[in-house]
Scaffold this motif. Structure first.
Motif, short mmCIF file in Angstrom:
data_model
loop_
_atom_site.label_atom_id
_atom_site.label_comp_id
_atom_site.label_asym_id
_atom_site.label_seq_id
_atom_site.Cartn_x
_atom_site.Cartn_y
_atom_site.Cartn_z
N TRP A 75 5.83 -11.17 9.08
CA TRP A 75 6.71 -10.07 8.48
C TRP A 75 6.27 -9.71 7.34
N ALA A 76 5.94 -10.23 6.61
CA ALA A 76 5.77 -9.99 5.04
C ALA A 76 4.31 -9.20 4.61
N PHE A 77 3.28 -9.94 5.57
CA PHE A 77 2.06 -9.40 5.50
C PHE A 77 1.45 -8.91 6.52
N VAL A 78 1.08 -9.61 7.63
CA VAL A 78 0.40 -9.08 8.86
C VAL A 78 0.94 -7.60 9.15
N ILE A 79 2.20 -7.44 9.63
CA ILE A 79 2.60 -6.24 10.32
C ILE A 79 2.55 -5.16 9.10
N PRO A 80 2.87 -5.43 7.74
CA PRO A 80 2.26 -4.19 7.00
C PRO A 80 0.67 -3.94 6.92
N LEU A 81 0.06 -4.88 6.89
CA LEU A 81 -1.57 -4.62 7.09
C LEU A 81 -1.80 -3.69 8.42
N ILE A 82 -1.41 -4.21 9.27
CA ILE A 82 -1.36 -3.25 10.63
C ILE A 82 -1.14 -1.90 10.51
N ILE A 84 -0.55 -0.27 7.82
CA ILE A 84 -1.41 0.51 6.88
C ILE A 84 -3.00 1.01 7.63
N ILE A 85 -3.35 -0.03 8.25
CA ILE A 85 -4.61 0.26 8.98
C ILE A 85 -4.59 1.33 10.10
N LEU A 86 -3.44 1.38 10.63
CA LEU A 86 -3.18 2.26 11.89
C LEU A 86 -2.81 3.69 11.21
N THR A 87 -2.17 3.67 10.31
CA THR A 87 -1.96 4.94 9.51
C THR A 87 -3.16 5.72 9.03
N LEU A 88 -3.92 4.76 8.45
CA LEU A 88 -5.40 5.38 7.78
C LEU A 88 -6.07 5.89 9.23
N ILE A 89 -6.19 5.04 10.23
CA ILE A 89 -6.92 5.57 11.57
C ILE A 89 -6.20 6.82 11.77
N SER A 93 -8.64 10.20 11.42
CA SER A 93 -9.46 10.69 12.66
C SER A 93 -8.74 11.82 13.54
N LEU A 94 -7.20 11.66 13.56
CA LEU A 94 -6.71 12.63 14.39
C LEU A 94 -6.08 13.77 13.61
N TRP A 95 -5.69 13.46 12.39
CA TRP A 95 -4.95 14.41 11.61
C TRP A 95 -5.66 15.27 10.58
N ASP A 96 -7.24 14.77 10.34
CA ASP A 96 -7.92 15.29 9.58
C ASP A 96 -7.61 15.33 7.99
N PHE A 97 -6.79 14.29 7.54
CA PHE A 97 -6.24 14.20 6.12
C PHE A 97 -7.47 14.07 5.38
N SER A 98 -7.52 14.27 3.89
CA SER A 98 -8.55 13.76 3.21
C SER A 98 -8.20 12.35 3.03
N GLU A 99 -9.49 11.77 2.35
CA GLU A 99 -9.03 10.34 2.08
C GLU A 99 -7.81 10.17 1.01
N THR A 100 -7.73 10.77 0.17
CA THR A 100 -6.79 10.65 -0.85
C THR A 100 -5.43 10.78 -0.04
N GLU A 101 -5.25 12.20 0.79
CA GLU A 101 -4.06 12.08 1.72
C GLU A 101 -3.87 10.97 2.65
N ALA A 102 -4.71 10.23 3.31
CA ALA A 102 -4.57 9.26 3.95
C ALA A 102 -4.25 8.02 3.31
N ALA A 103 -4.81 7.78 2.35
CA ALA A 103 -4.40 6.57 1.54
C ALA A 103 -2.95 6.78 0.98
N ILE A 104 -2.60 7.99 0.59
CA ILE A 104 -1.08 8.11 0.19
C ILE A 104 0.08 7.82 1.18
N SER A 105 -0.52 8.62 2.57
CA SER A 105 0.25 8.49 3.58
C SER A 105 0.40 6.98 4.13
N ALA A 106 -0.79 6.21 3.97
CA ALA A 106 -0.72 4.73 4.48
C ALA A 106 0.39 4.06 3.68
N MET A 107 0.25 3.97 2.19
CA MET A 107 1.03 3.61 1.40
C MET A 107 2.67 3.99 1.65
N ALA A 108 2.89 5.13 1.87
CA ALA A 108 4.21 5.90 2.25
C ALA A 108 4.82 5.44 3.43
#
Length: 146
Positions: A75-82, A84-89, A93-108
């Motif tokens: 709950w504390a580490f594995v699910i959040p990592l997954i 983040i990775i899914l959000t980055l992908i 790839s699908l929504w054509d965000f910039s790398e900065t926007e993708a990183a901010i989205s993953a954290m958000a």
């Protein structure tokens, strides 16, 4: 079993609050003074006890199932990592965000996740149960079998 040595802080009705010293895996290393990687924190753990056989400032052992530790890591580490990775992908790839926007989205994406965990903390606490037993004069604070 996961065991921690602790001292009873207070007893209210059928709830015993035990203070434990949570240590990192390397806190017992002989080089910890210069390494600065090891740390330790005091934690308060509430344990249900209906025996009435404990008193304040008594040394006790807190036990938890090994599966409880694995569940906490999930709950504390594995699910959040997954998440983040899914959000980055998805954002790259699908929504054509910039790398900065993708990183901010993953954290958000972690904000609603941890908010949901916070809202369900009492329900989840019921699945993370510990037991208490008398201290037998031995030192623990590590995984059995190591």
């Amino acid at each position: 079993m996961i065991e921690h040595e602790g001292i009873i802080e207070k007893i209210c009705d059928n709830c015993v609050t035990v203070r434990i010293l949570q240590q990192s895996a390397c806190s017992t290393c002989h080089a910890k003074g210069i390494c600065m990687a090891g740390d330790s924190k005091e934690k308060l753990i509430e344990v249900a006890d209906f025996s009435g056989g404990f008193h304040k400032n008594e040394r006790v052992i807190i036990e938890g199932k090994e599966s409880t530790g694995y569940k906490a890591v999930l709950w504390a580490f594995v699910i959040p990592l997954i998440l983040i990775i899914l959000t980055l992908i998805l954002t790259l790839s699908l929504w054509d965000f910039s790398e900065t926007e993708a990183a901010i989205s993953a954290m958000a994406a972690l904000i609603p996740y941890y908010l949901i965990l916070y809202l369900f903390r009492k329900k989840m606490a019921k699945s993370f149960q510990f037991s208490i037993k008398k201290w037998e004069g031995r030192t623990v604070d590590k995984w059995e079998g190591e």
